[in-house]
Scaffold this active site. Structure first.
Site, PDB file in Angstrom:
ATOM      1  N   GLY A  15       0.884  -1.188   0.090  1.00 49.09           N
ATOM      2  CA  GLY A  15       0.060  -0.021   0.005  1.00 49.09           C
ATOM      3  C   GLY A  15       0.848   1.299   0.004  1.00 49.09           C
ATOM      4  O   GLY A  15       0.464   2.264   0.713  1.00 49.09           O
ATOM      5  N   GLY A  16       2.094   1.125  -0.763  1.00 51.01           N
ATOM      6  CA  GLY A  16       2.671   2.400  -1.076  1.00 51.01           C
ATOM      7  C   GLY A  16       2.192   3.329  -2.225  1.00 51.01           C
ATOM      8  O   GLY A  16       0.992   2.955  -2.722  1.00 51.01           O
ATOM      9  N   LYS A  80       6.209  21.784  -9.592  1.00 51.11           N
ATOM     10  CA  LYS A  80       7.535  21.323  -9.976  1.00 51.11           C
ATOM     11  C   LYS A  80       7.759  21.706 -11.309  1.00 51.11           C
ATOM     12  O   LYS A  80       7.012  21.028 -12.103  1.00 51.11           O
ATOM     13  CB  LYS A  80       7.951  20.029  -9.583  1.00 51.11           C
ATOM     14  CG  LYS A  80       9.413  19.497  -9.990  1.00 51.11           C
ATOM     15  CD  LYS A  80       9.665  18.074  -9.625  1.00 51.11           C
ATOM     16  CE  LYS A  80      11.008  17.852 -10.379  1.00 51.11           C
ATOM     17  NZ  LYS A  80      11.214  16.383 -10.157  1.00 51.11           N
ATOM     18  N   VAL A 192       1.675 -10.643   4.496  1.00 49.76           N
ATOM     19  CA  VAL A 192       1.814 -11.663   3.932  1.00 49.76           C
ATOM     20  C   VAL A 192       2.784 -12.642   4.178  1.00 49.76           C
ATOM     21  O   VAL A 192       4.149 -12.102   4.695  1.00 49.76           O
ATOM     22  CB  VAL A 192       2.105 -11.634   2.138  1.00 49.76           C
ATOM     23  CG1 VAL A 192       2.366 -12.773   1.592  1.00 49.76           C
ATOM     24  CG2 VAL A 192       0.935 -10.762   1.779  1.00 49.76           C
ATOM     25  N   LEU A 337       8.856  -0.191  -6.430  1.00 47.45           N
ATOM     26  CA  LEU A 337      10.215  -0.662  -5.786  1.00 47.45           C
ATOM     27  C   LEU A 337      10.606  -2.316  -5.940  1.00 47.45           C
ATOM     28  O   LEU A 337      11.578  -2.823  -6.262  1.00 47.45           O
ATOM     29  CB  LEU A 337      10.531  -0.435  -4.412  1.00 47.45           C
ATOM     30  CG  LEU A 337      10.363   1.295  -4.348  1.00 47.45           C
ATOM     31  CD1 LEU A 337      10.665   1.477  -2.824  1.00 47.45           C
ATOM     32  CD2 LEU A 337      11.651   1.919  -5.187  1.00 47.45           C
ATOM     33  N   ILE A 350       8.421   6.592  -9.680  1.00 50.57           N
ATOM     34  CA  ILE A 350       7.020   6.850  -9.753  1.00 50.57           C
ATOM     35  C   ILE A 350       6.750   7.039 -11.336  1.00 50.57           C
ATOM     36  O   ILE A 350       5.787   6.317 -11.712  1.00 50.57           O
ATOM     37  CB  ILE A 350       6.506   8.070  -8.899  1.00 50.57           C
ATOM     38  CG1 ILE A 350       6.731   7.772  -7.332  1.00 50.57           C
ATOM     39  CG2 ILE A 350       4.950   8.168  -8.903  1.00 50.57           C
ATOM     40  CD1 ILE A 350       6.342   9.069  -6.535  1.00 50.57           C
TER      41      ILE A 350
END
Ligand SMILES: Cc1cc2nc3c(=O)[nH]c(=O)nc-3n(C[C@H](O)[C@H](O)[C@H](O)COP(=O)(O)OP(=O)(O)OC[C@H]3O[C@@H](n4cnc5c(N)ncnc54)[C@H](O)[C@@H]3O)c2cc1C
Length: 493
Positions: A15-16, A80, A192, A337, A350
């Site tokens: 959940g990132g 940005k 998990v 990642l 990302i």
């Protein structure tokens, strides 16, 4: 073949930022008839880094129907406009260049005028020894430190402008969770513990919240790589011989300017570099370093000397540059990642996740949820190609004459890929071309286009002035006249 025609359930592990974006993409790609569930462990938590984006973030907001204002308010976002590089060449006080996302001035982009595959305006700037940031109109906003309100209003009036965001990574994950849950994604809190496999396919997960079954799985478990890395054993391809950084010490500071700066700052340090990312409430900073060249005490001492105050790290991160050999394996897609990472420079992680997710979603939809083996192989190849493009682009940043510390000498001497060496030989004679970058495309998109390669390549010396000047001499008389007129105004700016 990946046959998901009768799929009933997709489970995302993690959940990132990657996990919640993956959940949104699964909802988008599979439609309401497929249940999307996400399992994450608050005890393990998220990495909490990753606060800079590039312009494809806006495409993701559009794709998932997320309102910009709500997103910005919830995640403490600021606009940005690019990246500022300090000290990457000589390390002197005036050693600075900007890599801006925008190529637009008035109604005209640097890319609007092409001749024989190159862009005369950017070539003219390079031939005169002028940085490419001289062209885009946003440079004036950057230089005078315009406020966020002013910049947002300006961007709304200039729809061709490319821009991205800085945000609070933890707030982003929370916000995306809300968006995903509002679209029917179910969340399970749990760790998990075991991946259950049958004939090479993942059939279930055992977790401390019970057993979970699904037809398709997304591994967004971050550096743990719970399914793709550990259970499926997909080989890891390391970039450690090319990119030396392997640790980061993030910290926060209060704002120092009247308005949040409009660029991410990438400040070269003695054994790596430091990011400074302004969100609405603070500066998120971090020293990314090579553990072979400096230890934490050395990092803190250098930071103290740089900022003139004590620095309190908020975390201690270790990572290794590389990628999975295949991110789509059996009935599992690895993202974020879990699929790969290089280092924070140029905020590619990302961005890669978002391109990869939409590429996968489009593939599933275009194939009516039945993906042939050859398409899977092509998908994996293109995702890897995009990583290769990122790697080569970053190598150009480290291809420096700076040699005052062991790190900078070692970084410049580190292995360069044969692809990068070959491109550099080509750039010695002419500027980058689309054909150079096509091998890096993923799903029809190229993460860093010609202006980015030109900006960094010229700043770092990989593209010499001569190469740009030579191709201008081949322009027709009419084009020379047009260039002369444009050059007058560029010189005056
Ligand atoms: C120093 C640093 C700086 C960075 N800066 C940038 C940047 O500026 N821009 C950018 O684009 N990217 C950046 N990144 C990358 C960025 O952090 C990631 O792309 C982004 O945060 C997504 O991470 P993730 O979701 O893949 O992993 P994580 O945030 O680590 O999430 C992993 C999830 O998996 C869960 N999990 C793990 N194991 C289990 C298990 N056994 N059971 C259940 N759940 C489990 C965790 O609880 C967590 O929810 C940076 C990375 C680093 C290291």
């Amino acid at each position: 073949m990946l046959d998901l025609a009768n799929a009933k359930r997709v489970v995302v592990v993690g959940g990132g930022t990657a996990g919640w974006f993956a959940a949104l993409e699964m909802r988008h790609a599979f439609g309401p008839q497929v249940e999307v569930t996400l399992i994450e462990s608050e005890q393990i938590g998220i990495i909490g880094a990753g606060e800079g984006s590039i312009p494809n973030f806006n495409l993701a907001l559009q794709r998932y129907g997320i309102d910009r204002e709500r997103f910005m308010a919830a995640t403490q976002s600021t606009v940005k406009l690019g990246v500022r590089f300090d000290g990457w060449r000589t390390g002197a006080a005036d050693d600075r260049y900007h890599h801006l996302f925008s190529t637009v001035r008035g109604d005209t982009s640097l890319l609007d005028w092409a001749e024989q595959g190159f862009y005369p305006l950017s070539s003219w700037l390079m031939s005169e020894g002028l940085p490419l940031e001289r062209y885009p109109a946003v440079q004036a906003l950057v230089e005078r430190g315009a406020s966020q309100q002013e910049v947002l209003a300006w961007l709304d009036m200039h729809p061709r402008e490319a821009y991205a965001y800085h945000f609070d990574a933890r707030a982003l994950a929370r916000f995306l969770r809300g968006e995903a849950e509002a679209r029917g994604v179910k969340r399970i809190e749990g760790r998990v513990k075991q991946v259950v496999m049958d004939a090479g396919r993942v059939t279930a997960l055992e977790s401390d919240a019970g057993r979970l079954e699904a037809d398709f799985w997304v591994d967004a478990s971050g550096l743990a790589r719970v399914i793709a890395g550990k259970a499926l054993g997909v080989p890891w391809e390391s970039f450690a011989q090319n990119l030396l950084l392997d640790a980061a010490l993030p910290f926060m500071l209060p704002h120092r300017d009247a308005h949040p700066p409009l660029l991410t700052m990438s400040h070269a340090m003695k054994s790596g570099w430091m990011w400074v990312i302004p969100t609405q409430g603070r500066l998120g900073c971090g020293y990314v370093y090579s553990t072979a060249h400096i230890d934490e005490a050395g990092v803190l001492a250098e930071l103290r000397a740089h900022w003139g105050c004590e620095i309190e790290p908020v975390n201690r991160l270790r990572f290794g540059a590389g990628r999975l050999a295949r991110c789509l394996e059996s009935n599992v897609l690895a993202v974020g990642l879990a699929a790969g990472f290089v280092e924070p420079l140029e905020a590619t992680s990302i961005a890669h996740t978002l391109y990869q997710l939409s590429f996968f979603g489009n593939l599933v939809q275009d194939t009516h949820h039945v993906v042939a083996e050859s398409s899977i192989a092509q998908f994996n190849r293109e995702v890897s190609n995009a990583w290769d493009g990122i790697l080569d682009f970053l190598l150009m940043h480290y291809d420096t004459v700076r040699s005052d510390t062991a790190f900078w000498r070692d970084a410049a001497a580190a292995a360069q890929t044969p692809r990068y060496r070959d491109l550099k030989r080509a750039f010695a004679t002419r500027t980058p071309r689309l054909a150079d970058l096509v091998p890096y495309q993923m799903g029809g998109t190229i993460m860093f286009g010609i202006p980015s390669w030109e900006t960094v390549g010229f700043a770092m010396g990989a593209i010499p002035r001569d190469a740009a000047a030579r191709q201008l001499r081949g322009l027709s008389a009419g084009a020379q006249l047009r260039l002369h007129a444009a050059a007058e105004s560029l010189r005056a700016a």
